[in-house]
Design a protein around this motif. Sequence first.
Motif, PDB file in Angstrom:
ATOM      1  N   MET A   1       0.852  -1.171   0.000  1.00  0.00           N
ATOM      2  CA  MET A   1       0.000   0.000   0.000  1.00  0.00           C
ATOM      3  C   MET A   1       0.896   1.232   0.000  1.00  0.00           C
ATOM      4  O   MET A   1       1.843   1.332   0.761  1.00  0.00           O
ATOM      5  N   SER A   2       0.559   2.182  -0.846  1.00  0.00           N
ATOM      6  CA  SER A   2       1.338   3.410  -0.955  1.00  0.00           C
ATOM      7  C   SER A   2       1.123   4.282   0.280  1.00  0.00           C
ATOM      8  O   SER A   2       0.019   4.371   0.814  1.00  0.00           O
ATOM      9  N   THR A   3       2.191   4.923   0.715  1.00  0.00           N
ATOM     10  CA  THR A   3       2.079   5.859   1.828  1.00  0.00           C
ATOM     11  C   THR A   3       2.144   7.297   1.343  1.00  0.00           C
ATOM     12  O   THR A   3       2.049   8.216   2.133  1.00  0.00           O
ATOM     13  N   LYS A   4       2.323   7.470   0.025  1.00  0.00           N
ATOM     14  CA  LYS A   4       2.376   8.811  -0.540  1.00  0.00           C
ATOM     15  C   LYS A   4       0.953   9.344  -0.710  1.00  0.00           C
ATOM     16  O   LYS A   4       0.101   8.692  -1.322  1.00  0.00           O
ATOM     17  N   PRO A   5       0.678  10.545  -0.191  1.00  0.00           N
ATOM     18  CA  PRO A   5      -0.684  11.068  -0.328  1.00  0.00           C
ATOM     19  C   PRO A   5      -1.036  11.396  -1.769  1.00  0.00           C
ATOM     20  O   PRO A   5      -0.178  11.806  -2.548  1.00  0.00           O
ATOM     21  N   VAL A   6      -2.270  11.179  -2.109  1.00  0.00           N
ATOM     22  CA  VAL A   6      -2.826  11.617  -3.388  1.00  0.00           C
ATOM     23  C   VAL A   6      -3.421  12.994  -3.100  1.00  0.00           C
ATOM     24  O   VAL A   6      -4.360  13.108  -2.301  1.00  0.00           O
ATOM     25  N   LEU A   7      -2.867  14.015  -3.720  1.00  0.00           N
ATOM     26  CA  LEU A   7      -3.301  15.373  -3.410  1.00  0.00           C
ATOM     27  C   LEU A   7      -4.692  15.641  -3.971  1.00  0.00           C
ATOM     28  O   LEU A   7      -5.073  15.135  -5.020  1.00  0.00           O
ATOM     29  N   GLY A   8      -5.443  16.422  -3.238  1.00  0.00           N
ATOM     30  CA  GLY A   8      -6.800  16.757  -3.633  1.00  0.00           C
ATOM     31  C   GLY A   8      -7.797  15.783  -3.037  1.00  0.00           C
ATOM     32  O   GLY A   8      -7.460  14.951  -2.196  1.00  0.00           O
ATOM     33  N   ARG A   9      -9.010  15.909  -3.505  1.00  0.00           N
ATOM     34  CA  ARG A   9     -10.089  15.050  -3.008  1.00  0.00           C
ATOM     35  C   ARG A   9     -10.261  13.852  -3.930  1.00  0.00           C
ATOM     36  O   ARG A   9     -10.316  14.007  -5.147  1.00  0.00           O
ATOM     37  N   THR A  10     -10.359  12.687  -3.314  1.00  0.00           N
ATOM     38  CA  THR A  10     -10.560  11.453  -4.070  1.00  0.00           C
ATOM     39  C   THR A  10     -11.702  10.664  -3.449  1.00  0.00           C
ATOM     40  O   THR A  10     -12.197  10.990  -2.369  1.00  0.00           O
ATOM     41  N   THR A  11     -12.084   9.627  -4.156  1.00  0.00           N
ATOM     42  CA  THR A  11     -13.111   8.715  -3.666  1.00  0.00           C
ATOM     43  C   THR A  11     -12.706   7.294  -4.029  1.00  0.00           C
ATOM     44  O   THR A  11     -11.785   7.085  -4.820  1.00  0.00           O
ATOM     45  N   ALA A  12     -13.379   6.325  -3.448  1.00  0.00           N
ATOM     46  CA  ALA A  12     -13.104   4.920  -3.737  1.00  0.00           C
ATOM     47  C   ALA A  12     -13.710   4.544  -5.082  1.00  0.00           C
ATOM     48  O   ALA A  12     -14.792   5.012  -5.444  1.00  0.00           O
ATOM     49  N   ALA A  13     -13.031   3.681  -5.811  1.00  0.00           N
ATOM     50  CA  ALA A  13     -13.499   3.228  -7.122  1.00  0.00           C
ATOM     51  C   ALA A  13     -14.422   2.011  -7.005  1.00  0.00           C
ATOM     52  O   ALA A  13     -14.627   1.310  -7.983  1.00  0.00           O
ATOM     53  N   ALA A  14     -14.986   1.776  -5.841  1.00  0.00           N
ATOM     54  CA  ALA A  14     -15.866   0.621  -5.625  1.00  0.00           C
ATOM     55  C   ALA A  14     -17.050   0.665  -6.585  1.00  0.00           C
ATOM     56  O   ALA A  14     -17.581   1.728  -6.882  1.00  0.00           O
ATOM     57  N   GLU A  15     -17.429  -0.513  -7.068  1.00  0.00           N
ATOM     58  CA  GLU A  15     -18.596  -0.665  -7.939  1.00  0.00           C
ATOM     59  C   GLU A  15     -19.487  -1.741  -7.331  1.00  0.00           C
ATOM     60  O   GLU A  15     -18.994  -2.741  -6.821  1.00  0.00           O
ATOM     61  N   GLY A  16     -20.773  -1.536  -7.387  1.00  0.00           N
ATOM     62  CA  GLY A  16     -21.695  -2.550  -6.880  1.00  0.00           C
ATOM     63  C   GLY A  16     -21.741  -2.582  -5.364  1.00  0.00           C
ATOM     64  O   GLY A  16     -21.344  -1.632  -4.686  1.00  0.00           O
ATOM     65  N   ASP A  17     -22.252  -3.686  -4.824  1.00  0.00           N
ATOM     66  CA  ASP A  17     -22.337  -3.857  -3.381  1.00  0.00           C
ATOM     67  C   ASP A  17     -20.938  -3.949  -2.782  1.00  0.00           C
ATOM     68  O   ASP A  17     -19.990  -4.374  -3.448  1.00  0.00           O
ATOM     69  N   VAL A  18     -20.809  -3.558  -1.536  1.00  0.00           N
ATOM     70  CA  VAL A  18     -19.552  -3.650  -0.802  1.00  0.00           C
ATOM     71  C   VAL A  18     -19.770  -4.577   0.388  1.00  0.00           C
ATOM     72  O   VAL A  18     -20.735  -4.418   1.137  1.00  0.00           O
ATOM     73  N   VAL A  19     -18.880  -5.562   0.530  1.00  0.00           N
ATOM     74  CA  VAL A  19     -18.946  -6.493   1.661  1.00  0.00           C
ATOM     75  C   VAL A  19     -17.841  -6.109   2.628  1.00  0.00           C
ATOM     76  O   VAL A  19     -16.667  -6.081   2.263  1.00  0.00           O
ATOM     77  N   VAL A  20     -18.240  -5.787   3.863  1.00  0.00           N
ATOM     78  CA  VAL A  20     -17.302  -5.356   4.889  1.00  0.00           C
ATOM     79  C   VAL A  20     -17.378  -6.331   6.059  1.00  0.00           C
ATOM     80  O   VAL A  20     -18.458  -6.605   6.576  1.00  0.00           O
ATOM     81  N   LEU A  21     -16.222  -6.839   6.446  1.00  0.00           N
ATOM     82  CA  LEU A  21     -16.124  -7.731   7.607  1.00  0.00           C
ATOM     83  C   LEU A  21     -15.240  -7.049   8.638  1.00  0.00           C
ATOM     84  O   LEU A  21     -14.115  -6.658   8.337  1.00  0.00           O
ATOM     85  N   LEU A  22     -15.772  -6.871   9.839  1.00  0.00           N
ATOM     86  CA  LEU A  22     -14.985  -6.424  10.981  1.00  0.00           C
ATOM     87  C   LEU A  22     -14.746  -7.671  11.815  1.00  0.00           C
ATOM     88  O   LEU A  22     -15.701  -8.347  12.202  1.00  0.00           O
TER      89      LEU A  22
END
Length: 169
Positions: A1-22
């Motif tokens: 995973m990159s530790t370099k910041p992406v400047l500006g505002r970004t969003t996730a490229a997720a498509e469709g449903d998202v499955v999250v497990l905690l």
Amino acid sequence: MSTKPVLGRTTAAAEGDVVVLLIGMRVNHFWAVHQWVPVFLAMFRMLAELARDKDRGLLGRVLLTASPRTYYVVQYWESKEKLYAYATSPDMFHHRAWSIINRKERAGKVRGHVGLWHETYVVPEGSYEAIYADMPPFGLAAATGVLPVERRGRRAKERFAHRGQRSGA
């Protein structure tokens, strides 16, 4: 995973449903090292196993701590079916780890030294949004990719309304 910041505002490229497990553990008795250290190490063993086989469906994960006693992983999965398949597959470490825990419980050898928990969410498309400002890829964006926020909308309402190609839009 990159530790370099992406400047500006970004969003996730997720498509469709998202499955999250905690999924995590709580150390109930620090002195019972022989009980909780194997559980802690098992968490990393399972993550390594999933990292070696991308087809299993784990898209990304974030390791977190809620307190000095509680450690957990936020995981993003391709689908609930792939999550279930991993959890129940007899050739995967998760299955063996739960077999050991179940044997200990039946034998009365579980003494409450370590707590285990998980929560699973299937979040339908249109029910999530993400925004990051001057951040390296993190969370859902690290799991699914990063887009300029304008691609999904400047406001949360627009990002919630986004329908991706996977949903047939």
